[in-house]
Design a protein around this motif. Structure first.
Motif, mmCIF file in Angstrom:
data_model
loop_
_atom_site.group_PDB
_atom_site.id
_atom_site.type_symbol
_atom_site.label_atom_id
_atom_site.label_comp_id
_atom_site.label_asym_id
_atom_site.label_seq_id
_atom_site.Cartn_x
_atom_site.Cartn_y
_atom_site.Cartn_z
ATOM 1 N N SER A 222 4.674 11.074 7.575
ATOM 2 C CA SER A 222 5.074 10.131 6.090
ATOM 3 C C SER A 222 6.288 9.734 6.196
ATOM 4 C CB SER A 222 4.588 10.872 4.765
ATOM 5 O OG SER A 222 6.348 11.673 4.824
ATOM 6 N N PHE B 153 -7.879 3.659 5.592
ATOM 7 C CA PHE B 153 -6.908 4.346 6.895
ATOM 8 C C PHE B 153 -7.121 3.669 7.800
ATOM 9 C CE2 PHE B 153 -8.372 7.440 4.109
ATOM 10 C CZ PHE B 153 -7.496 8.557 4.021
ATOM 11 N N SER B 154 -5.487 3.387 8.604
ATOM 12 C CA SER B 154 -6.020 2.175 9.507
ATOM 13 C C SER B 154 -5.015 3.051 10.722
ATOM 14 C CB SER B 154 -4.401 1.376 8.890
ATOM 15 O OG SER B 154 -2.757 1.687 9.328
ATOM 16 N N GLN C 185 -11.542 2.866 2.624
ATOM 17 C CA GLN C 185 -9.935 3.476 1.835
ATOM 18 C C GLN C 185 -9.354 3.251 2.865
ATOM 19 O OE1 GLN C 185 -10.876 7.472 1.608
ATOM 20 N NE2 GLN C 185 -12.992 7.888 0.967
ATOM 21 N N GLU D 244 -6.356 16.491 1.115
ATOM 22 C CA GLU D 244 -5.593 15.136 1.004
ATOM 23 C C GLU D 244 -4.156 16.055 0.374
ATOM 24 O OE1 GLU D 244 -6.278 12.154 -1.786
ATOM 25 O OE2 GLU D 244 -8.840 12.156 -1.977
ATOM 26 N N ARG E 170 1.596 3.368 5.118
ATOM 27 C CA ARG E 170 0.277 3.314 5.903
ATOM 28 C C ARG E 170 -0.169 4.622 5.126
ATOM 29 N NH1 ARG E 170 0.409 2.457 12.075
ATOM 30 N NH2 ARG E 170 -1.864 1.766 11.324
ATOM 31 N N LYS E 171 -1.668 4.408 4.919
ATOM 32 C CA LYS E 171 -2.943 5.638 5.499
ATOM 33 C C LYS E 171 -2.993 6.194 6.763
ATOM 34 C CE LYS E 171 -5.217 5.791 1.731
ATOM 35 N NZ LYS E 171 -6.834 5.894 0.321
ATOM 36 N N MET F 105 0.760 -1.611 -0.092
ATOM 37 C CA MET F 105 0.408 -0.163 0.127
ATOM 38 C C MET F 105 0.775 1.187 -0.341
ATOM 39 S SD MET F 105 -2.520 1.474 2.801
ATOM 40 C CE MET F 105 -2.832 -0.392 3.106
ATOM 41 N N ASP F 106 0.523 2.491 -0.832
ATOM 42 C CA ASP F 106 0.913 3.559 -0.553
ATOM 43 C C ASP F 106 0.758 3.884 0.133
ATOM 44 O OD1 ASP F 106 2.281 2.784 -3.424
ATOM 45 O OD2 ASP F 106 0.097 3.937 -4.304
ATOM 46 N N THR F 107 1.746 5.185 0.865
ATOM 47 C CA THR F 107 1.357 6.107 1.393
ATOM 48 C C THR F 107 0.712 7.236 1.923
ATOM 49 O OG1 THR F 107 3.311 5.848 2.602
ATOM 50 C CG2 THR F 107 2.618 6.980 3.925
ATOM 51 N N ALA F 108 0.049 7.400 2.568
ATOM 52 C CA ALA F 108 -1.317 8.505 1.732
ATOM 53 C C ALA F 108 -1.567 9.191 3.431
ATOM 54 C CB ALA F 108 -2.500 8.190 1.511
ATOM 55 N N LEU F 109 -1.165 10.849 2.954
ATOM 56 C CA LEU F 109 -1.805 11.539 4.263
ATOM 57 C C LEU F 109 -3.183 12.423 3.741
ATOM 58 C CD1 LEU F 109 1.153 12.955 5.634
ATOM 59 C CD2 LEU F 109 0.116 11.821 6.841
#
Length: 186
Positions: free
Chosen positions: A128, A49-50, A47, A168, A134-135, A1-5
């Motif tokens: 990040s 988010f963890s 989506q 985002e 992780r999201k 999974m890509d990193t997302a913030l």
């Protein structure tokens, strides 16, 4: 999974409703704000988010907890660098009752936008890196989020950030901004 913030503005408070500047005054969510937080959590379901983090102020912490509950995600340490802008003598004031002249005269007593960016941008870059793969959702505040959003966009956008709004974060742009502002060496 890509990193997302993503950044999320806390839910509504009675001071928001009255048009009163909260700044760092710790005003709680009202019932509408709590429902907004749960609604954001429902919107983000599925989506990936963890983790949900927040500024140390109670309204952000409660928003994060309500979102995390909807997402069945964990919460973690507070992120003090994403606290609201310090509004000095304007905190607690209803902005519609503050004249342009008074506001201009008090500008040097407000936390400057560049100071917000100098605390917030490196913290987001660090998150990040710390949570790579992780999201992560981070609950913050209107003026702080607007400064970040506008800096990332490279222009001052004409509107503020609504309660419960999700922004985002383009992590590559975030790192470029940090380098450009000479805030961190990414």
């Amino acid at each position: 999974m890509d990193t997302a913030l993503v950044l999320i503005r806390h839910g509504l408070t009675d001071w928001n409703l009255a048009g009163r500047l909260q700044g760092r005054t710790d005003i709680p969510l009202n019932d509408t704000g709590r429902e907004q937080a749960r609604g954001v959590g429902r919107e983000l379901q599925g989506q990936g988010f963890s983790l949900v983090l927040a500024s140390p102020l109670g309204r952000a912490q409660e928003t994060a907890a309500l979102i995390a509950r909807e997402l069945e995600a964990e919460t973690g340490r507070s992120v003090p660098e994403l606290i609201e802008r310090g509004f000095g003598p304007l905190e607690g004031r209803i902005m519609a009752q503050v004249s342009d002249e008074e506001s201009a005269a008090l500008q040097d007593q407000l936390e400057p936008i560049d100071e917000i960016l100098r605390r917030a941008i490196p913290a987001l870059v660090d998150l990040s890196i710390e949570h790579a793969g992780r999201k992560v959702a981070v609950v913050s505040h209107g003026a702080t989020m607007r400064a970040i959003r506008d800096a990332l966009a490279g222009t001052k956008l004409p509107r503020g950030v609504d309660n419960g709004e999700v922004i985002e974060i383009d992590i590559q742009r975030l790192r470029e901004l940090a380098e450009g502002l000479d805030l961190v060496s990414c």
